[in-house]
Scaffold this motif. Structure first.
Motif, mmCIF file in Angstrom:
data_model
loop_
_atom_site.group_PDB
_atom_site.id
_atom_site.type_symbol
_atom_site.label_atom_id
_atom_site.label_comp_id
_atom_site.label_asym_id
_atom_site.label_seq_id
_atom_site.Cartn_x
_atom_site.Cartn_y
_atom_site.Cartn_z
ATOM 1 N N PRO A 94 -8.118 8.630 8.791
ATOM 2 C CA PRO A 94 -6.764 8.751 8.624
ATOM 3 C C PRO A 94 -6.460 7.012 8.677
ATOM 4 N N THR A 95 -5.482 7.170 8.117
ATOM 5 C CA THR A 95 -4.980 5.568 7.751
ATOM 6 C C THR A 95 -3.308 5.108 8.110
ATOM 7 N N LEU A 96 -3.668 3.612 8.857
ATOM 8 C CA LEU A 96 -1.877 3.478 9.353
ATOM 9 C C LEU A 96 -1.325 1.913 8.871
ATOM 10 N N ILE A 97 -0.474 1.996 8.104
ATOM 11 C CA ILE A 97 0.927 0.365 7.668
ATOM 12 C C ILE A 97 1.220 0.323 8.349
ATOM 13 N N LEU A 98 1.807 -0.540 9.194
ATOM 14 C CA LEU A 98 2.744 -1.256 9.927
ATOM 15 C C LEU A 98 3.361 -2.875 9.507
ATOM 16 N N ILE A 99 4.149 -2.673 8.726
ATOM 17 C CA ILE A 99 4.592 -3.642 7.433
ATOM 18 C C ILE A 99 6.368 -4.033 7.958
ATOM 19 N N GLY A 100 6.719 -5.437 8.037
ATOM 20 C CA GLY A 100 8.379 -5.346 7.440
ATOM 21 C C GLY A 100 9.320 -5.434 6.171
ATOM 22 N N GLU A 101 10.590 -5.028 6.082
ATOM 23 C CA GLU A 101 10.924 -4.772 5.556
ATOM 24 C C GLU A 101 10.533 -6.221 4.652
ATOM 25 N N LEU A 102 11.452 -7.785 5.393
ATOM 26 C CA LEU A 102 10.779 -8.187 4.443
ATOM 27 C C LEU A 102 9.997 -9.432 4.317
ATOM 28 N N ASP A 103 9.243 -9.006 4.589
ATOM 29 C CA ASP A 103 7.752 -9.641 4.241
ATOM 30 C C ASP A 103 7.442 -9.709 2.994
ATOM 31 N N ASP A 104 7.050 -10.905 2.704
ATOM 32 C CA ASP A 104 7.753 -12.170 1.934
ATOM 33 C C ASP A 104 6.223 -12.812 1.221
ATOM 34 N N TRP A 105 5.404 -11.985 2.036
ATOM 35 C CA TRP A 105 4.226 -12.661 1.663
ATOM 36 C C TRP A 105 3.313 -11.715 1.612
ATOM 37 N N THR A 106 3.182 -10.412 1.922
ATOM 38 C CA THR A 106 2.120 -9.083 1.646
ATOM 39 C C THR A 106 3.666 -8.415 1.073
ATOM 40 N N PRO A 107 4.097 -8.186 0.241
ATOM 41 C CA PRO A 107 5.346 -7.313 0.152
ATOM 42 C C PRO A 107 5.311 -5.683 0.501
ATOM 43 N N ALA A 108 6.061 -5.192 0.911
ATOM 44 C CA ALA A 108 6.212 -3.537 1.504
ATOM 45 C C ALA A 108 5.770 -3.211 0.558
ATOM 46 N N THR A 109 6.824 -3.223 -0.260
ATOM 47 C CA THR A 109 6.760 -2.597 -1.513
ATOM 48 C C THR A 109 5.835 -2.463 -1.805
ATOM 49 N N GLU A 110 4.755 -3.101 -2.215
ATOM 50 C CA GLU A 110 2.881 -3.221 -2.642
ATOM 51 C C GLU A 110 2.319 -1.775 -1.258
ATOM 52 N N CYS A 111 2.800 -2.075 -0.094
ATOM 53 C CA CYS A 111 2.522 -1.360 0.180
ATOM 54 C C CYS A 111 2.736 0.454 0.477
ATOM 55 N N ARG A 112 4.127 0.323 0.214
ATOM 56 C CA ARG A 112 4.824 1.964 0.166
ATOM 57 C C ARG A 112 4.404 2.337 -1.551
ATOM 58 N N ASN A 113 3.536 1.386 -2.457
ATOM 59 C CA ASN A 113 3.258 2.189 -3.859
ATOM 60 C C ASN A 113 2.295 2.547 -3.242
ATOM 61 N N LEU A 114 1.135 1.520 -2.669
ATOM 62 C CA LEU A 114 -0.061 2.060 -2.031
ATOM 63 C C LEU A 114 -0.099 4.020 -1.483
ATOM 64 N N ALA A 115 0.658 3.695 -0.619
ATOM 65 C CA ALA A 115 0.815 4.799 0.376
ATOM 66 C C ALA A 115 0.984 5.891 -0.592
ATOM 67 N N GLU A 116 2.786 5.561 -1.509
ATOM 68 C CA GLU A 116 2.626 6.875 -2.348
ATOM 69 C C GLU A 116 1.460 7.496 -3.760
ATOM 70 N N GLY A 117 0.695 6.366 -3.185
ATOM 71 C CA GLY A 117 -0.253 6.538 -4.503
ATOM 72 C C GLY A 117 -0.110 5.798 -5.779
ATOM 73 N N ARG A 118 0.385 4.953 -5.960
ATOM 74 C CA ARG A 118 0.631 4.292 -7.262
ATOM 75 C C ARG A 118 0.323 2.952 -7.033
ATOM 76 N N ASP A 119 0.690 1.945 -8.426
ATOM 77 C CA ASP A 119 0.944 0.638 -7.926
ATOM 78 C C ASP A 119 1.021 -0.139 -9.417
ATOM 79 N N ASP A 120 1.127 -1.153 -8.945
ATOM 80 C CA ASP A 120 1.646 -2.085 -10.257
ATOM 81 C C ASP A 120 0.472 -2.150 -11.134
ATOM 82 N N TRP A 121 -1.018 -2.096 -10.583
ATOM 83 C CA TRP A 121 -2.018 -2.370 -12.127
ATOM 84 C C TRP A 121 -2.618 -0.641 -11.946
#
Length: 279
Positions: free
Chosen positions: A183-210
């Motif tokens: 079990p894995t949990l990611i906690l992140i800020g919506e306005l994070d401009d260093w480690t974008p939340a969008t990339e972590c959402r993609n990871l959690a949903e099983g997809r990413d840009d690569w």
């Protein structure tokens, strides 16, 4: 070869003769050394160990700092709190004994990739720790290391001892495959401009840009919580006045910090606390 792990384990569990132990909330952390087989010969890593009240064995948490170091501050913020919740904690100094000042521009130092498991191997040797209930919790670059430690791959396969759960605070998610073994949990800020939340959402949903994320149905699902209005390092009170580092916005967010603490408590309680007294 000096058996740092054995010596540190012994010292960690021996009380001072005649002393009355203070409550976990009042006791300072104990500096320990543990062996780390590095290129060029053995070298001891160091970290802060905290023991909770009670006889144990207790669940435990390995804490991994970010690219700027700051392991003492991490222990003060989260090691102390986790100890109050009933966890043994080990906050690793990934840089100090290696002469690394910072790793914010050159990527993750390869020598640190197995540090989570070196800490785990030390913890399971302590009588105060239940080896079946150890989690890894990382922050920023340390969060990526925490996720790599439990992602199905070479690092996880090489480990004899295994983590029970993993938590990443604002990790860089791009490039991770997401085939988690626990079990894995990611906690992140919506306005994070260093480690974008969008990339972590993609990871959690099983997809990413690569195009390398897990296949549907493979691995254990990743939970993610995104905090509106929160930036990178939202849990660091010293950043109440925002700063810019390498072009990125860092800022403390009390609401996000408090909500993430509650999310962490509930997640660890569900995955590692077992029959221990619930916080």
């Amino acid at each position: 070869m000096t058996n740092f792990a054995g010596i540190a384990a012994l010292l960690a569990v021996l009380p001072i003769c005649g002393a009355t132990l203070a409550p976990a909330a009042d006791r300072p952390p104990r500096l320990v050394e543990f062996e780390s087989p590095l290129v060029g010969g053995p070298q001891a890593l160091q970290g802060y160990l905290r023991l909770p009240d009670g006889s144990g064995p207790s669940p435990a948490v390995v804490l991994l700092h970010g690219c700027g170091g700051g392991w003492r501050g991490l222990d003060a913020r989260w090691g102390k709190l986790l100890s109050e919740w009933g966890y043994v904690t080990l906050t690793i100094d990934r840089f100090g004994t290696r002469g690394i000042a910072t790793a914010c521009t050159g990527g993750t130092p390869p020598v640190t990739l197995y540090d989570a498991y070196r800490a785990l191997n030390f913890l399971v040797g302590l009588s105060s720790v239940d080896p079946s209930r150890v989690a890894v919790v990382g922050f920023s670059q340390g969060a990526m290391l925490a996720l790599l430690a439990v992602e199905r791959g070479q690092i996880e396969r090489d480990a004899k001892e295994k983590f029970r759960a993993a938590v990443g605070f604002y990790p860089p998610c791009l490039g991770l495959k997401g085939n988690m073994t626990v079990p894995t949990l990611i906690l992140i800020g919506e306005l994070d401009d260093w480690t974008p939340a969008t990339e972590c959402r993609n990871l959690a949903e099983g997809r990413d840009d690569w195009g390398i994320s897990r296949e549907k149905g493979k691995g254990i699902p990743i939970e993610i919580t995104v905090y509106p209005g929160a930036h990178h390092d939202f849990d660091v009170p010293n950043l109440a006045t925002p700063v810019t580092m390498l072009g990125h916005h860092l800022e403390f967010n009390e609401a996000a910090r408090d909500q993430s603490a509650e999310a962490l408590r509930k997640f660890l309680s569900a995955t590692t606390a077992g029959k221990e007294k619930q916080p």
